[in-house]
Write an enzyme that holds these catalytic residues in place. Structure first.
Site, PDB file in Angstrom:
ATOM      1  N   PRO A  74       0.779  -1.186   0.131  1.00 37.37           N
ATOM      2  CA  PRO A  74       0.014  -0.112  -0.157  1.00 37.37           C
ATOM      3  C   PRO A  74       0.690   1.383  -0.113  1.00 37.37           C
ATOM      4  CG  PRO A  74      -0.144  -0.882   2.104  1.00 37.37           C
ATOM      5  CD  PRO A  74       0.540  -1.786   1.239  1.00 37.37           C
TER       6      PRO A  74
ATOM      7  N   GLU B  41       2.692  -6.710   8.981  1.00 32.66           N
ATOM      8  CA  GLU B  41       2.943  -5.159   9.127  1.00 32.66           C
ATOM      9  C   GLU B  41       3.874  -4.907   7.723  1.00 32.66           C
ATOM     10  OE1 GLU B  41       1.468  -3.025  10.992  1.00 32.66           O
ATOM     11  OE2 GLU B  41       0.190  -4.981  11.524  1.00 32.66           O
TER      12      GLU B  41
END
Length: 250
Positions: free
Chosen positions: A88, A115
């Site tokens: 992202p 993460e």
């Protein structure tokens, strides 16, 4: 083209090659798609490839060594290849990127999880790409989107080579409306111009419709485009017509 996807779920990403245009690409030999299990490079009996992040905080991080080994093994398997990390935090993936990547001989798509990945692996990554401003559980679905968008651009995959050229975003604009049989459906008729046989008029109508859709739905796309003289004229017509419509409603 050869594409290797590095992931915790190779069975998932390989499914994209079993349907639609990616399946056609695979069957015609234009695409070789395979998933590579990151856990095969774990180096421990638990096949674990994640660890807590230094500095504290929630979540886990993909470790550097298994990921680096997987990238190295993929390079051996497919030869010289661009390494793409689905993240992202990457540059927005769009049709221009799809066309650019479709010209590569091979790609290695890295699917992030948890993460993210250990930052020390980033020197092995050529480009970081994002499919949108939202967070997925992992990069698998993003990688599948990339494979699908690339597969249909490979030579000999589409039945009509003009199909890809006329898609939305191929020229930076949204696509024009499409109609098929029957001529009248639930009292809605196909626009007369499409039945006229006047190919020049149809082409102009389609260009205008694509411009109007872009102006109404994605005006941001127009900011980065260099329109030709005809498109500028059509855009002025559209704006004038819209102003007249607004005046008629007041």
């Amino acid at each position: 083209m050869k594409i290797e996807v590095l992931t915790l779920f190779p069975e998932l990403v390989e499914q994209v090659g079993a349907f639609g245009m990616p399946r056609v690409a695979v069957e015609r030999g234009a695409l070789q798609l395979s998933g590579r299990q990151l856990r095969d490079f774990s180096g421990n009996r638990w096949r674990r490839v994640d660890e807590r992040t230094y500095g504290g905080g929630p979540g886990m991080v993909l470790q550097a060594e298994p990921l680096a080994q997987a990238i190295e093994a993929a390079r051996v398997a497919v030869g010289p290849a661009k390494v793409v990390l689905m993240s992202p935090q990457g540059e927005r993936y769009d049709q221009a990127w799809a066309e650019r990547l479709s010209r590569e001989p091979a790609l290695i798509l890295v699917c992030g999880r948890y993460e993210g990945i250990d930052e020390r692996v980033m020197p092995q990554v050529d480009v970081e790409l994002s499919v949108g401003d939202y967070v997925l559980s992992g990069g698998e679905l993003a990688a599948m989107l990339v494979v699908d968008s690339i597969a249909r651009l490979l030579p000999g995959v589409l039945g009509d080579e003009q199909s890809a050229a006329s898609d939305s975003f191929s020229d930076g604009l949204l696509d024009h409306p499409h109609y098929s049989r029957p001529e009248v459906w639930r009292d809605q008729a196909v626009p007369e111009i499409l039945m006229s046989g006047d190919h020049a008029a149809i082409r102009r109508w389609r260009r205008k419709q694509g411009l109007e859709r872009t102006l109404l739905r994605r005006p941001d796309l127009l900011d980065s485009l260099k329109l030709d003289a005809e498109q500028i004229k059509l855009l002025r017509e559209i704006i004038t017509e819209q102003l007249h419509e607004q005046e008629g409603r007041t």
